[in-house]
Design an enzyme around this catalytic site. Structure first.
Site, PDB file in Angstrom:
ATOM      1  CD  GLU A 100      -2.931   0.840   2.448  1.00 21.60           C
ATOM      2  OE1 GLU A 100      -3.298  -0.325   2.694  1.00 21.60           O
ATOM      3  OE2 GLU A 100      -3.317   1.816   3.113  1.00 21.60           O
ATOM      4  CG  ASP A 102      -1.745   4.555   2.907  1.00 15.44           C
ATOM      5  OD1 ASP A 102      -2.310   3.986   1.982  1.00 15.44           O
ATOM      6  OD2 ASP A 102      -1.696   4.108   4.066  1.00 15.44           O
ATOM      7  CD  GLU A 104      -4.866   7.393   5.950  1.00 16.75           C
ATOM      8  OE1 GLU A 104      -5.789   6.580   5.933  1.00 16.75           O
ATOM      9  OE2 GLU A 104      -4.108   7.533   6.933  1.00 16.75           O
TER      10      GLU A 104
END
Length: 286
Positions: A100, A102, A104
């Protein structure tokens, strides 16, 4: 004149289809996957919006899976009092040993800055957080958030300025995402138990619905389908795939240092309280 114009348009369309994936309308590249109508395709599919209210958030995912690429998306984040909300935009594979990458965006009270939270998971292990303030208001207009992912490194960029580089350190035993194809996901959801000041500031539902907007997605990438990549094995020599071996030049490294000096607010690589015995190995070599 009309016919020659038509031919020119057709040639442009054909040449554009020869690249693995290019900018297209959002409804061509993404499916809204949850939210009971809170995710919307607008402007003939050129604009996608996600919204959050007390009952539910919303989310979408890419139709394609990718194994390496340069991914760009323009986002405009939830304006005003966004405390308690999280807008997540990331690449992820499936399974218990997932990879993953990311972005955010942690909301905040009106006038306080958003926190941009980044992380990299490889084989199910994350704990590689770096957090930043931004040098602009990400709610006032659209800005481009990019992930360059090739076999040597992952580079996070904002409006073309690199903010983080995660290098392949497999030679010292650090797993690197390179074998699992990933989809692009995004969601807008309530995380007021942790998102703003560690959960001290709760979501003000009187300000709902909260809305984030997306447009101008572009993927110059290797599409993974039926166990095969759209990029030929010799694609490293292709001018359209320079990102496959791209690294930060001196100018980009200088801009990266500028961001990390002035806007980084957390770096797992310097958190001796969290890692009292020894910092992670990739931190000791960078």
């Amino acid at each position: 004149m009309a016919s020659s114009t038509t031919v020119s348009v057709i040639l442009l369309l054909v040449s554009s289809l020869m690249v693995a994936a290019l900018a297209g309308s959002m409804d061509q590249d993404f499916d809204i996957t949850w939210g009971d109508g809170r995710g919307k395709m607008l402007n003939n599919g050129d604009l996608l919006t996600l919204s959050l209210d007390r009952a539910s958030g919303s989310g979408f995912q890419s139709k394609n899976e990718y194994l390496f690429g340069k991914i760009d998306m323009q986002l405009k984040l939830v304006p005003g009092n966004s405390a308690g909300t999280v807008t997540a935009y990331y690449l992820s594979s499936k399974g218990s040993n997932w990879d993953e990458i990311d972005f955010e965006f942690l909301g905040n009270l009106s006038g306080d800055p958003y926190i941009l939270h980044t992380n990299v998971f490889s084989q199910g292990k994350g704990n590689r957080e770096q957090q930043f303030y931004l040098w602009f208001d990400p709610t006032a207009d659209f800005h481009t958030y990019s992930i360059l992912w090739n076999p040597q490194r992952i580079i996070f960029s904002v409006d073309g300025t690199p903010i983080r580089e995660f290098k392949n350190s497999e030679s010292i035993g650090v797993p690197f995402p390179k074998n699992q194809a990933m989809r692009i996901y995004s969601s807008l959801w309530n995380a007021d138990d942790w998102a703003t000041r560690g959960g001290l500031v709760k979501t003000d539902w009187s300000k709902a619905p909260f809305t984030a907007s997306y447009r101008n997605f572009k993927a110059d990438a290797c599409v993974w389908s039926s166990g095969k990549s759209s990029c030929p094995s010799s694609s490293t020599s292709s001018t359209s795939s320079t990102w496959l071996s791209q690294e930060l030049d001196n100018s980009a490294q200088e801009r990266l240092r500028w961001v990390q000096k002035n806007y980084m607010i957390y770096n797992y690589c310097t958190d001796l309280k969290r890692f009292p015995q020894s910092l992670p190995p990739e931190c000791r070599t960078s």
